[in-house]
Write a protein that holds these residues in place. Structure first.
Motif, short mmCIF file in Angstrom:
data_model
loop_
_atom_site.label_atom_id
_atom_site.label_comp_id
_atom_site.label_asym_id
_atom_site.label_seq_id
_atom_site.Cartn_x
_atom_site.Cartn_y
_atom_site.Cartn_z
N LYS A 20 0.86 -1.18 0.00
CA LYS A 20 0.00 0.00 0.00
C LYS A 20 0.90 1.24 0.00
O LYS A 20 1.54 1.54 1.00
CB LYS A 20 -0.91 -0.02 1.23
N LEU A 21 0.96 1.90 -1.16
CA LEU A 21 1.75 3.12 -1.27
C LEU A 21 0.78 4.30 -1.38
O LEU A 21 -0.35 4.14 -1.81
CB LEU A 21 2.64 3.07 -2.52
N VAL A 22 1.23 5.46 -1.00
CA VAL A 22 0.37 6.64 -1.06
C VAL A 22 0.91 7.63 -2.10
O VAL A 22 2.02 7.46 -2.61
CB VAL A 22 0.29 7.34 0.32
N CYS A 23 0.11 8.63 -2.43
CA CYS A 23 0.57 9.77 -3.23
C CYS A 23 0.44 10.99 -2.33
O CYS A 23 -0.65 11.52 -2.13
CB CYS A 23 -0.28 9.97 -4.48
N HIS A 24 1.55 11.39 -1.77
CA HIS A 24 1.55 12.39 -0.70
C HIS A 24 1.51 13.80 -1.28
O HIS A 24 2.44 14.23 -1.94
CB HIS A 24 2.82 12.20 0.13
N CYS A 25 0.43 14.52 -1.01
CA CYS A 25 0.29 15.92 -1.43
C CYS A 25 0.32 16.79 -0.18
O CYS A 25 0.02 16.34 0.91
CB CYS A 25 -1.04 16.14 -2.16
N LEU A 26 0.65 18.06 -0.37
CA LEU A 26 0.60 19.01 0.75
C LEU A 26 -0.38 20.12 0.39
O LEU A 26 -0.45 20.54 -0.77
CB LEU A 26 1.98 19.65 0.98
N LEU A 27 -1.12 20.60 1.37
CA LEU A 27 -1.97 21.76 1.18
C LEU A 27 -1.52 22.84 2.15
O LEU A 27 -1.43 22.61 3.35
CB LEU A 27 -3.43 21.40 1.44
N ILE A 28 -1.23 24.02 1.60
CA ILE A 28 -0.76 25.13 2.42
C ILE A 28 -1.86 26.20 2.41
O ILE A 28 -2.27 26.65 1.34
CB ILE A 28 0.55 25.70 1.86
N GLU A 29 -2.33 26.54 3.60
CA GLU A 29 -3.33 27.61 3.70
C GLU A 29 -2.58 28.93 3.81
O GLU A 29 -2.16 29.33 4.89
CB GLU A 29 -4.23 27.38 4.92
N GLU A 164 4.40 33.28 1.98
CA GLU A 164 4.79 31.87 2.09
C GLU A 164 6.20 31.68 1.54
O GLU A 164 6.51 32.10 0.44
CB GLU A 164 3.83 30.97 1.31
N GLU A 165 7.03 31.05 2.35
CA GLU A 165 8.38 30.73 1.88
C GLU A 165 8.36 29.32 1.33
O GLU A 165 8.34 28.34 2.08
CB GLU A 165 9.37 30.83 3.03
N ILE A 166 8.33 29.22 0.02
CA ILE A 166 8.29 27.93 -0.65
C ILE A 166 9.38 27.93 -1.72
O ILE A 166 9.42 28.83 -2.56
CB ILE A 166 6.91 27.67 -1.30
N LEU A 167 10.26 26.94 -1.65
CA LEU A 167 11.38 26.88 -2.60
C LEU A 167 11.29 25.63 -3.45
O LEU A 167 10.97 24.55 -2.95
CB LEU A 167 12.71 26.86 -1.85
N LEU A 168 11.60 25.77 -4.72
CA LEU A 168 11.86 24.59 -5.56
C LEU A 168 13.33 24.25 -5.39
O LEU A 168 14.18 25.13 -5.50
CB LEU A 168 11.60 24.90 -7.03
N ILE A 169 13.60 22.98 -5.11
CA ILE A 169 14.98 22.51 -4.98
C ILE A 169 15.19 21.43 -6.04
O ILE A 169 14.79 20.27 -5.84
CB ILE A 169 15.23 21.90 -3.57
N PRO A 170 15.77 21.78 -7.18
CA PRO A 170 15.91 20.79 -8.26
C PRO A 170 16.61 19.51 -7.78
O PRO A 170 17.66 19.58 -7.15
CB PRO A 170 16.75 21.53 -9.30
N LEU A 171 15.98 18.38 -8.04
CA LEU A 171 16.54 17.06 -7.72
C LEU A 171 16.33 16.19 -8.96
O LEU A 171 15.41 15.39 -9.05
CB LEU A 171 15.80 16.44 -6.51
N ILE A 172 17.19 16.41 -9.93
CA ILE A 172 17.05 15.76 -11.23
C ILE A 172 17.43 14.28 -11.12
O ILE A 172 18.24 13.90 -10.27
CB ILE A 172 17.96 16.45 -12.28
N GLY A 173 16.89 13.45 -11.98
CA GLY A 173 17.28 12.04 -12.03
C GLY A 173 16.09 11.13 -12.28
O GLY A 173 16.07 10.37 -13.24
N HIS A 174 15.07 11.22 -11.41
CA HIS A 174 13.85 10.43 -11.64
C HIS A 174 13.21 10.87 -12.96
O HIS A 174 12.79 10.04 -13.77
CB HIS A 174 12.90 10.61 -10.46
N THR A 175 13.09 12.19 -13.15
CA THR A 175 12.70 12.75 -14.45
C THR A 175 13.66 13.90 -14.78
O THR A 175 14.48 14.29 -13.95
CB THR A 175 11.25 13.30 -14.45
N HIS A 176 13.52 14.46 -16.00
CA HIS A 176 14.45 15.49 -16.46
C HIS A 176 14.33 16.78 -15.66
O HIS A 176 15.29 17.53 -15.53
CB HIS A 176 14.21 15.78 -17.94
N GLY A 177 13.13 17.06 -15.16
CA GLY A 177 12.94 18.31 -14.42
C GLY A 177 12.33 18.07 -13.06
O GLY A 177 11.52 18.87 -12.58
#
Ligand SMILES: [Zn+2]
Length: 269
Positions: A20-29, A164-177
């Motif tokens: 049983k695997l999940v698809c973990h999403c986050l919701l930020i108010e 809101e302090e939200i950063l994209l942190i590129p972690l390439i490898g699984h997909t190109h972007g």
């Protein structure tokens, strides 16, 4: 998602049991609307699972349930899906982007390389992306890595004018972007690493991972060297800054149990 071979996938249960695997999403108010990180499967996927492809259905065994979609769970919490102003996707794989059509007015933030790869998939990538997930014409907002140093990673602030302090942190490898998403949480950070790793043991010291999941990760990647080196950087980050940065990934059910049991949502049949 319930692939067979639970013991090989999660390290627990029988060899022929379903994991049983999940698809973990986050919701930020946020101060000016809701921000969603990843969307999991969407209502259209529930209505027509065939759009995910037969191979995916047979191998991964998704249990599609309208009540478990992001849109339904937002409503369940007394909020309005129409108030989702921004969606940040770790990448556009079918199990992360399925909910995009449920939020047609939201801006969708991602790395430029991921949008490019999804819009022009090579033959190897054709099964990972589902064009129906963007047939409604999302309001894409592409970002390039760099600009903000974050614990030794190269980050880019997604909503620079918001509180809101939200950063994209590129972690390439699984997909190109592929990118991680770091969200400021009090004095620390919650770091959603998407599919940069699959099992919590991969960022433990010493690292470990159930063999089936490790094999799957090695097949389901576009750049092995980049994926493994990024995963090692994540392990180091967890070891040196674990008190300030809480790492989670998309599919390990442990993180979801630890955070918020879905007691009010009927489990998938
Ligand atoms: Zn995934």
């Amino acid at each position: 998602m319930c692939p067979r071979g639970a013991r090989l996938v999660t390290g627990e249960g029988g060899l022929f049991e379903r994991a049983k695997l999940v698809c973990h999403c986050l919701l930020i108010e946020g101060a000016d609307g809701l921000v969603l990180v990843d969307t999991g499967f969407g209502l259209d996927d529930v209505r027509d699972p065939r759009q995910l492809g037969r191979v995916f259905g047979a191998l991964i065994g998704p249990r599609l349930n309208a009540l478990e979609t992001a849109a339904s769970q937002i409503r369940e919490r007394g909020l309005d899906p129409e108030d989702v102003r921004h969606i940040i996707t770790t990448h556009l794989d079918l199990d992360h982007a399925g909910g995009l059509p449920d939020f047609p007015r939201a801006e969708v933030h991602l790395l430029g390389a991921e949008l490019e790869a999804a819009m022009n998939p090579g033959w190897r990538d054709r099964t990972r992306y589902v064009a129906a997930h963007w047939a409604h014409g999302p309001r894409w907002v592409t970002h390039e890595g760099g600009g903000e140093e974050w614990y030794g990673f190269d980050g880019v602030r997604v909503l620079p004018s918001s509180e809101e302090e939200i950063l994209l942190i590129p972690l390439i490898g699984h997909t190109h972007g592929h990118t991680g998403v770091a969200v400021r949480e009090g004095d620390g950070w919650l770091f959603h690493c998407g599919d940069a790793y699959f099992h919590h043991g991969e960022v433990a010291t010493p690292p470990h991972c159930p063999p089936g999941l490790a094999a799957f990760a090695a097949i389901d990647q576009v750049d092995a060297e980049a994926r493994l080196s990024n995963r090692e950087r994540l392990r180091e980050l967890a070891a040196r800054a674990g008190g300030e940065v809480r790492l989670i990934c998309s599919h390990d059910p442990l993180y979801l149990q630890a955070r918020a049991p879905l007691s009010s949502v009927p489990s998938a049949g």
